[in-house]
Design a protein around this motif. Structure first.
Motif, PDB file in Angstrom:
ATOM      1  N   GLY A  30      73.688  43.873  79.579  1.00  0.00           N
ATOM      2  CA  GLY A  30      73.284  45.234  79.902  1.00  0.00           C
ATOM      3  C   GLY A  30      74.357  46.095  80.523  1.00  0.00           C
ATOM      4  O   GLY A  30      74.065  47.207  80.982  1.00  0.00           O
ATOM      5  N   ALA A  31      75.598  45.623  80.569  1.00  0.00           N
ATOM      6  CA  ALA A  31      76.667  46.394  81.190  1.00  0.00           C
ATOM      7  C   ALA A  31      76.936  47.686  80.417  1.00  0.00           C
ATOM      8  O   ALA A  31      76.901  47.716  79.187  1.00  0.00           O
ATOM      9  N   LYS A  32      77.222  48.747  81.150  1.00  0.00           N
ATOM     10  CA  LYS A  32      77.597  50.006  80.522  1.00  0.00           C
ATOM     11  C   LYS A  32      78.983  49.878  79.910  1.00  0.00           C
ATOM     12  O   LYS A  32      79.832  49.135  80.402  1.00  0.00           O
ATOM     13  N   VAL A  33      79.214  50.637  78.842  1.00  0.00           N
ATOM     14  CA  VAL A  33      80.436  50.437  78.076  1.00  0.00           C
ATOM     15  C   VAL A  33      80.966  51.769  77.568  1.00  0.00           C
ATOM     16  O   VAL A  33      80.201  52.711  77.328  1.00  0.00           O
ATOM     17  N   LEU A  34      82.287  51.850  77.432  1.00  0.00           N
ATOM     18  CA  LEU A  34      82.958  52.969  76.777  1.00  0.00           C
ATOM     19  C   LEU A  34      83.741  52.411  75.599  1.00  0.00           C
ATOM     20  O   LEU A  34      84.440  51.398  75.735  1.00  0.00           O
ATOM     21  N   VAL A  35      83.632  53.057  74.444  1.00  0.00           N
ATOM     22  CA  VAL A  35      84.353  52.629  73.254  1.00  0.00           C
ATOM     23  C   VAL A  35      85.363  53.708  72.894  1.00  0.00           C
ATOM     24  O   VAL A  35      84.989  54.848  72.592  1.00  0.00           O
ATOM     25  N   THR A  36      86.633  53.376  72.941  1.00  0.00           N
ATOM     26  CA  THR A  36      87.686  54.343  72.652  1.00  0.00           C
ATOM     27  C   THR A  36      87.500  54.944  71.264  1.00  0.00           C
ATOM     28  O   THR A  36      87.308  54.232  70.288  1.00  0.00           O
ATOM     29  N   GLY A  37      87.525  56.272  71.195  1.00  0.00           N
ATOM     30  CA  GLY A  37      87.459  56.948  69.910  1.00  0.00           C
ATOM     31  C   GLY A  37      86.088  57.404  69.491  1.00  0.00           C
ATOM     32  O   GLY A  37      85.932  57.958  68.403  1.00  0.00           O
ATOM     33  N   GLU A  41      71.846  55.007  76.366  1.00  0.00           N
ATOM     34  CA  GLU A  41      71.210  53.697  76.477  1.00  0.00           C
ATOM     35  C   GLU A  41      72.052  52.553  75.911  1.00  0.00           C
ATOM     36  O   GLU A  41      71.670  51.381  76.017  1.00  0.00           O
ATOM     37  N   ASP A  42      73.182  52.869  75.298  1.00  0.00           N
ATOM     38  CA  ASP A  42      74.020  51.809  74.730  1.00  0.00           C
ATOM     39  C   ASP A  42      74.610  50.930  75.816  1.00  0.00           C
ATOM     40  O   ASP A  42      75.021  51.406  76.883  1.00  0.00           O
ATOM     41  N   THR A  43      74.655  49.625  75.528  1.00  0.00           N
ATOM     42  CA  THR A  43      75.192  48.632  76.452  1.00  0.00           C
ATOM     43  C   THR A  43      76.213  47.767  75.727  1.00  0.00           C
ATOM     44  O   THR A  43      76.402  47.875  74.504  1.00  0.00           O
ATOM     45  N   PHE A  44      76.853  46.877  76.477  1.00  0.00           N
ATOM     46  CA  PHE A  44      77.814  45.946  75.883  1.00  0.00           C
ATOM     47  C   PHE A  44      77.151  45.150  74.764  1.00  0.00           C
ATOM     48  O   PHE A  44      77.728  44.951  73.696  1.00  0.00           O
ATOM     49  N   HIS A  45      75.919  44.703  74.983  1.00  0.00           N
ATOM     50  CA  HIS A  45      75.195  43.916  73.976  1.00  0.00           C
ATOM     51  C   HIS A  45      74.892  44.757  72.734  1.00  0.00           C
ATOM     52  O   HIS A  45      75.153  44.322  71.602  1.00  0.00           O
ATOM     53  N   THR A  46      74.349  45.943  72.903  1.00  0.00           N
ATOM     54  CA  THR A  46      73.964  46.739  71.745  1.00  0.00           C
ATOM     55  C   THR A  46      75.182  47.204  70.955  1.00  0.00           C
ATOM     56  O   THR A  46      75.111  47.356  69.725  1.00  0.00           O
ATOM     57  N   VAL A  47      76.318  47.401  71.621  1.00  0.00           N
ATOM     58  CA  VAL A  47      77.540  47.775  70.914  1.00  0.00           C
ATOM     59  C   VAL A  47      78.005  46.627  70.022  1.00  0.00           C
ATOM     60  O   VAL A  47      78.411  46.832  68.874  1.00  0.00           O
ATOM     61  N   TRP A  48      77.938  45.392  70.528  1.00  0.00           N
ATOM     62  CA  TRP A  48      78.316  44.241  69.705  1.00  0.00           C
ATOM     63  C   TRP A  48      77.328  44.043  68.565  1.00  0.00           C
ATOM     64  O   TRP A  48      77.719  43.724  67.440  1.00  0.00           O
ATOM     65  N   LEU A  52      88.696  40.921  77.581  1.00  0.00           N
ATOM     66  CA  LEU A  52      88.428  42.112  78.384  1.00  0.00           C
ATOM     67  C   LEU A  52      89.334  42.156  79.608  1.00  0.00           C
ATOM     68  O   LEU A  52      89.516  41.130  80.278  1.00  0.00           O
ATOM     69  N   PRO A  53      89.903  43.312  79.931  1.00  0.00           N
ATOM     70  CA  PRO A  53      90.754  43.425  81.123  1.00  0.00           C
ATOM     71  C   PRO A  53      89.983  43.038  82.380  1.00  0.00           C
ATOM     72  O   PRO A  53      88.853  43.473  82.595  1.00  0.00           O
ATOM     73  N   GLY A  54      90.597  42.188  83.184  1.00  0.00           N
ATOM     74  CA  GLY A  54      90.001  41.825  84.459  1.00  0.00           C
ATOM     75  C   GLY A  54      88.917  40.776  84.391  1.00  0.00           C
ATOM     76  O   GLY A  54      88.259  40.501  85.401  1.00  0.00           O
ATOM     77  N   ASP A  74      84.754  34.254  88.156  1.00  0.00           N
ATOM     78  CA  ASP A  74      84.392  34.385  89.566  1.00  0.00           C
ATOM     79  C   ASP A  74      83.992  35.798  89.961  1.00  0.00           C
ATOM     80  O   ASP A  74      83.598  36.028  91.106  1.00  0.00           O
ATOM     81  N   ALA A  75      84.105  36.742  89.034  1.00  0.00           N
ATOM     82  CA  ALA A  75      83.838  38.138  89.403  1.00  0.00           C
ATOM     83  C   ALA A  75      83.062  38.846  88.310  1.00  0.00           C
ATOM     84  O   ALA A  75      83.250  38.580  87.120  1.00  0.00           O
ATOM     85  N   LYS A  76      82.199  39.740  88.721  1.00  0.00           N
ATOM     86  CA  LYS A  76      81.470  40.568  87.768  1.00  0.00           C
ATOM     87  C   LYS A  76      82.402  41.651  87.247  1.00  0.00           C
ATOM     88  O   LYS A  76      83.161  42.253  88.001  1.00  0.00           O
ATOM     89  N   LEU A  77      82.361  41.879  85.944  1.00  0.00           N
ATOM     90  CA  LEU A  77      83.212  42.903  85.358  1.00  0.00           C
ATOM     91  C   LEU A  77      82.858  44.282  85.896  1.00  0.00           C
ATOM     92  O   LEU A  77      81.688  44.613  86.090  1.00  0.00           O
ATOM     93  N   ARG A  78      83.878  45.070  86.130  1.00  0.00           N
ATOM     94  CA  ARG A  78      83.665  46.441  86.605  1.00  0.00           C
ATOM     95  C   ARG A  78      83.166  47.300  85.457  1.00  0.00           C
ATOM     96  O   ARG A  78      83.684  47.243  84.343  1.00  0.00           O
ATOM     97  N   GLU A  79      82.157  48.104  85.734  1.00  0.00           N
ATOM     98  CA  GLU A  79      81.591  48.991  84.719  1.00  0.00           C
ATOM     99  C   GLU A  79      82.096  50.421  84.905  1.00  0.00           C
ATOM    100  O   GLU A  79      82.390  50.824  86.018  1.00  0.00           O
ATOM    101  N   PRO A  80      82.209  51.183  83.815  1.00  0.00           N
ATOM    102  CA  PRO A  80      81.914  50.775  82.442  1.00  0.00           C
ATOM    103  C   PRO A  80      83.023  49.900  81.859  1.00  0.00           C
ATOM    104  O   PRO A  80      84.204  50.064  82.191  1.00  0.00           O
ATOM    105  N   ILE A  81      82.643  48.961  81.008  1.00  0.00           N
ATOM    106  CA  ILE A  81      83.603  48.126  80.290  1.00  0.00           C
ATOM    107  C   ILE A  81      84.234  48.972  79.188  1.00  0.00           C
ATOM    108  O   ILE A  81      83.530  49.597  78.400  1.00  0.00           O
ATOM    109  N   VAL A  82      85.557  49.019  79.150  1.00  0.00           N
ATOM    110  CA  VAL A  82      86.261  49.838  78.169  1.00  0.00           C
ATOM    111  C   VAL A  82      86.719  48.962  77.000  1.00  0.00           C
ATOM    112  O   VAL A  82      87.433  47.970  77.194  1.00  0.00           O
ATOM    113  N   LEU A  83      86.280  49.328  75.803  1.00  0.00           N
ATOM    114  CA  LEU A  83      86.673  48.611  74.587  1.00  0.00           C
ATOM    115  C   LEU A  83      87.681  49.473  73.834  1.00  0.00           C
ATOM    116  O   LEU A  83      87.307  50.438  73.151  1.00  0.00           O
TER     117      LEU A  83
END
Length: 276
Positions: free
Chosen positions: A160-167, A173-180, A228-230, A234-243
């Protein structure tokens, strides 16, 4: 791998609802499988699809695996109108990519265990026609789901992480899962000419779906999360995840390989279950 400009064009042209295009991914898996079925399995599939019913219990007229591949999503869409929890968890198993322990599977209703259960029904010629028909539709669909990386492997962000897709622009409502499952899947299907590979003739073990799921979980960590960067276990990815574009191009190759792998394995399983 798509060139940069072609990838961006594909993403921009197919940035509509992920649900419909997700059906295209399932259809691709099913088409690969049907092309590899034995004559005996093809005869069984044709017989099992006679009188096939749609989500509304009406004759569907569907005759090919690609046409029935998304029936489980269709009946879920109808069911959640009255029961929001209908079929919850059936299409996934939340295996943490940083753990060897498998995710929970309440009452056996998760992707790998349901494939095993429905495969047994499909292989049993004493079962009623409709039971075997629906078992076929579940097996076809869930084999595709199991090979989608985020259906078999998640990290602490979940899907459910928020995501940004370059371009391109996404829906709120889009998330990391729905983008994949949608946008990146669409890009992988765009302009793809599949390289023909023969289906394996080896006999599958009953627990093969679980082994495939574990393989996909490990692939999710290696090919989906680690680039993914970072990323760190041991750590939760920082949102939004940039693809970025490099990540998008990488995902295209991963998804194409998974679609083909799912199709060939589906053919192998159906050839075994539906042999004369």
């Amino acid at each position: 791998m798509l060139p940069r400009l072609l990838l961006m064009a594909a993403l921009l042209c197919i940035s509509g609802g992920a649900r419909a295009w997700n059906a295209q991914g399932h259809a691709a898996v099913a088409a690969i499988a049907e092309a590899q079925l034995s004559p005996a399995a093809l005869r069984q599939v044709s017989a099992l699809l006679v009188g096939d019913l749609d989500r509304n219990e009406k004759s569907s007229g569907r005759k090919h695996l690609s046409e029935i591949a998304s029936w489980p999503d269709e009946i879920r869409d109808e069911a959640v109108k009255t029961d929001p929890a209908a079929y919850k968890g059936w299409h996934v198993r939340s295996n943490q990519v940083c753990s060897e322990q498998l995710g929970a599977c309440r009452d056996g209703n998760c992707v790998d265990q349901l494939i095993i259960r429905y495969a047994a029904v499909l292989a049993d010629r004493s079962q009623p026609q409709r039971a075997r028909n629906e078992a076929l539709k579940w097996v076809v669909h869930l084999l595709g789901d199991l090979h989608m990386p985020l259906h078999s492997g998640v990290n602490r962000n979940g899907g459910g992480a928020k995501v940004l897709v370059t371009g391109m622009s996404l829906k709120p409502e889009d998330t990391f899962h729905t983008v994949w499952d949608g946008v990146l899947l669409n890009a992988a299907l765009a302009g793809w000419t599949r390289q023909s590979q023969p289906v394996s003739r080896g006999r599958l073990a009953v627990d093969s779906p679980t082994q495939w799921m574990i393989e996909t979980r490990d692939l999710a960590r290696r090919e989906v999360y680690e680039p993914l960067p970072g990323f760190s276990c041991d750590a939760k990815l920082r949102e939004p995840i940039v693809l970025d574009l490099a990540y998008q191009q990488h995902s295209v190759a991963v998804i194409r390989a998974q679609i083909e792998r799912a199709g060939l394995r589906l053919a192998q399983l159906l050839n075994q279950l539906l042999a004369d």
